[in-house]
Design a protein around this motif. Structure first.
Motif, PDB file in Angstrom:
ATOM      1  N   ILE A   1       0.932  -1.208  -0.085  1.00 23.20           N
ATOM      2  CA  ILE A   1      -0.053  -0.096   0.159  1.00 23.20           C
ATOM      3  C   ILE A   1       0.596   1.295   0.014  1.00 23.20           C
ATOM      4  N   VAL A   2       0.835   2.026  -0.989  1.00 24.60           N
ATOM      5  CA  VAL A   2       1.354   3.161  -0.915  1.00 24.60           C
ATOM      6  C   VAL A   2       0.749   4.699  -0.486  1.00 24.60           C
ATOM      7  N   PHE A   3       1.205   5.226   0.407  1.00 27.45           N
ATOM      8  CA  PHE A   3       0.530   6.489   1.019  1.00 27.45           C
ATOM      9  C   PHE A   3       1.367   7.814   0.409  1.00 27.45           C
ATOM     10  N   ARG A   4       0.644   8.744  -0.070  1.00 21.10           N
ATOM     11  CA  ARG A   4       1.519   9.979  -0.702  1.00 21.10           C
ATOM     12  C   ARG A   4       1.030  11.327   0.055  1.00 21.10           C
ATOM     13  N   GLU A   5       1.868  11.928   0.327  1.00 17.26           N
ATOM     14  CA  GLU A   5       1.831  13.150   0.875  1.00 17.26           C
ATOM     15  C   GLU A   5       0.959  13.955  -0.149  1.00 17.26           C
ATOM     16  N   ASN A  13       6.399  10.088   0.362  1.00 15.84           N
ATOM     17  CA  ASN A  13       5.434   8.945   0.247  1.00 15.84           C
ATOM     18  C   ASN A  13       5.992   7.750   1.286  1.00 15.84           C
ATOM     19  N   GLU A  15       5.448   3.453   1.788  1.00 14.58           N
ATOM     20  CA  GLU A  15       4.813   2.246   1.416  1.00 14.58           C
ATOM     21  C   GLU A  15       4.866   1.144   2.885  1.00 14.58           C
ATOM     22  N   SER A  18       1.236  -4.975   2.720  1.00 15.51           N
ATOM     23  CA  SER A  18      -0.137  -4.919   3.169  1.00 15.51           C
ATOM     24  C   SER A  18      -0.440  -6.500   4.018  1.00 15.51           C
ATOM     25  N   ASN A  21       1.830  -5.457   7.424  1.00 21.44           N
ATOM     26  CA  ASN A  21       1.400  -4.144   7.915  1.00 21.44           C
ATOM     27  C   ASN A  21       2.739  -3.398   8.268  1.00 21.44           C
ATOM     28  N   VAL A  23       6.065  -1.169   7.663  1.00 19.51           N
ATOM     29  CA  VAL A  23       6.523   0.030   6.740  1.00 19.51           C
ATOM     30  C   VAL A  23       7.931  -0.427   6.253  1.00 19.51           C
ATOM     31  N   ARG A  28      10.979  11.454   2.381  1.00 22.98           N
ATOM     32  CA  ARG A  28      10.283  12.680   2.483  1.00 22.98           C
ATOM     33  C   ARG A  28      11.251  14.029   2.206  1.00 22.98           C
TER      34      ARG A  28
END
Length: 130
Positions: A1-5, A13, A15, A18, A21, A23, A28
Protein backbone atom coordinates in the motif's frame (compact mmCIF):
# COMPACT_ATOMS: atom_id res chain seq x y z
CA UNK A 1 0.00 0.00 0.00
CA UNK A 2 1.44 3.39 -1.00
CA UNK A 3 0.63 6.57 0.90
CA UNK A 4 1.48 9.87 -0.77
CA UNK A 5 1.77 13.29 0.82
CA UNK A 6 -0.67 15.74 -0.77
CA UNK A 7 -0.53 19.48 -1.25
CA UNK A 8 1.63 21.95 -3.10
CA UNK A 9 5.33 21.10 -2.98
CA UNK A 10 4.62 17.70 -1.43
CA UNK A 11 7.09 14.97 -2.28
CA UNK A 12 6.70 12.47 0.54
CA UNK A 13 5.50 8.91 0.34
CA UNK A 14 5.44 5.77 2.43
CA UNK A 15 4.93 2.13 1.49
CA UNK A 16 3.47 -0.55 3.76
CA UNK A 17 3.55 -4.31 3.14
CA UNK A 18 -0.16 -5.19 3.22
CA UNK A 19 0.58 -8.79 4.28
CA UNK A 20 2.49 -7.79 7.44
CA UNK A 21 1.45 -4.14 7.94
CA UNK A 22 5.15 -3.21 8.24
CA UNK A 23 6.51 0.04 6.86
CA UNK A 24 8.99 -0.85 4.11
CA UNK A 25 9.79 2.58 2.70
CA UNK A 26 9.58 6.27 3.63
CA UNK A 27 10.84 9.17 1.55
CA UNK A 28 10.21 12.79 2.41
CA UNK A 29 11.60 16.24 1.82
CA UNK A 30 14.46 17.21 4.13
CA UNK A 31 13.51 19.65 6.88
CA UNK A 32 16.29 21.69 8.42
CA UNK A 33 15.88 22.12 12.16
CA UNK A 34 18.11 22.34 15.19
CA UNK A 35 21.84 22.07 15.43
CA UNK A 36 24.09 19.25 14.29
CA UNK A 37 24.30 16.14 16.43
CA UNK A 38 27.35 14.01 17.03
CA UNK A 39 27.83 10.91 14.87
CA UNK A 40 26.99 8.77 17.93
CA UNK A 41 23.72 10.63 18.51
CA UNK A 42 22.79 10.31 14.83
CA UNK A 43 23.37 6.55 14.87
CA UNK A 44 21.37 6.24 18.12
CA UNK A 45 18.47 8.12 16.55
CA UNK A 46 18.58 5.90 13.45
CA UNK A 47 18.59 2.75 15.60
CA UNK A 48 15.68 4.04 17.75
CA UNK A 49 13.70 4.63 14.58
CA UNK A 50 14.49 1.10 13.36
CA UNK A 51 13.34 -0.40 16.66
CA UNK A 52 9.97 1.30 16.20
CA UNK A 53 9.30 0.52 12.54
CA UNK A 54 11.10 -2.84 12.27
CA UNK A 55 11.04 -4.58 15.66
CA UNK A 56 12.75 -7.71 14.21
CA UNK A 57 15.90 -5.70 13.40
CA UNK A 58 17.65 -6.39 16.73
CA UNK A 59 17.06 -10.11 16.28
CA UNK A 60 18.42 -10.28 12.73
CA UNK A 61 21.15 -7.63 12.98
CA UNK A 62 23.91 -10.16 13.83
CA UNK A 63 23.25 -11.90 10.49
CA UNK A 64 23.51 -8.65 8.50
CA UNK A 65 26.59 -7.05 6.96
CA UNK A 66 27.12 -3.35 7.58
CA UNK A 67 28.05 -1.42 4.45
CA UNK A 68 31.22 0.04 5.98
CA UNK A 69 31.73 2.57 3.20
CA UNK A 70 28.31 4.01 3.97
CA UNK A 71 27.94 3.73 7.73
CA UNK A 72 28.19 7.22 9.12
CA UNK A 73 29.68 8.55 5.90
CA UNK A 74 29.09 12.27 5.91
CA UNK A 75 28.25 13.68 2.52
CA UNK A 76 28.70 17.27 1.36
CA UNK A 77 25.10 18.11 2.23
CA UNK A 78 25.35 16.81 5.79
CA UNK A 79 23.37 13.61 5.24
CA UNK A 80 24.29 10.24 6.71
CA UNK A 81 23.26 6.85 5.39
CA UNK A 82 23.24 3.73 7.55
CA UNK A 83 22.86 0.49 5.60
CA UNK A 84 22.75 -3.18 6.55
CA UNK A 85 22.76 -5.88 3.83
CA UNK A 86 21.47 -9.44 4.14
CA UNK A 87 24.19 -11.20 2.13
CA UNK A 88 23.21 -14.61 3.50
CA UNK A 89 19.74 -14.44 2.02
CA UNK A 90 20.87 -15.68 -1.38
CA UNK A 91 21.69 -19.03 0.29
CA UNK A 92 17.99 -19.48 1.12
CA UNK A 93 16.64 -18.91 -2.40
CA UNK A 94 15.43 -21.91 -4.41
CA UNK A 95 17.86 -23.26 -7.02
CA UNK A 96 17.93 -21.15 -10.18
CA UNK A 97 16.57 -18.02 -8.49
CA UNK A 98 18.80 -15.05 -7.72
CA UNK A 99 18.35 -11.47 -6.59
CA UNK A 100 19.97 -8.57 -8.47
CA UNK A 101 20.25 -6.58 -5.24
CA UNK A 102 20.72 -8.18 -1.85
CA UNK A 103 17.97 -7.39 0.66
CA UNK A 104 18.89 -4.36 2.79
CA UNK A 105 17.76 -1.83 5.37
CA UNK A 106 18.90 1.76 4.85
CA UNK A 107 18.18 4.96 6.72
CA UNK A 108 18.96 8.46 5.46
CA UNK A 109 19.30 11.02 8.23
CA UNK A 110 20.50 14.62 8.30
CA UNK A 111 23.27 15.89 10.57
CA UNK A 112 20.58 17.40 12.81
CA UNK A 113 18.75 14.08 13.19
CA UNK A 114 15.86 14.35 10.70
CA UNK A 115 15.13 10.96 9.09
CA UNK A 116 14.24 11.62 5.47
CA UNK A 117 14.44 8.13 4.00
CA UNK A 118 14.00 4.54 5.04
CA UNK A 119 14.03 1.45 2.87
CA UNK A 120 13.61 -2.11 4.09
CA UNK A 121 13.66 -4.83 1.48
CA UNK A 122 14.68 -7.47 4.04
CA UNK A 123 11.18 -7.62 5.51
CA UNK A 124 9.68 -7.94 2.02
CA UNK A 125 12.06 -10.74 0.99
CA UNK A 126 11.51 -12.64 4.21
CA UNK A 127 7.73 -12.36 3.98
CA UNK A 128 7.89 -13.87 0.48
CA UNK A 129 10.29 -16.70 1.39
CA UNK A 130 10.03 -17.49 5.10
Amino acid sequence: IVFREVGEGSAGNAEVDSATNQVVSIHRRVVDFGSELSATEIEQRARQFLERVYPDFKTIEPSLTVAVNMKGARLNNGNYFFRWDDLNYKNTLPAGIHADVDPFVQIGITANGFIFSYDNTIALYRSQNP
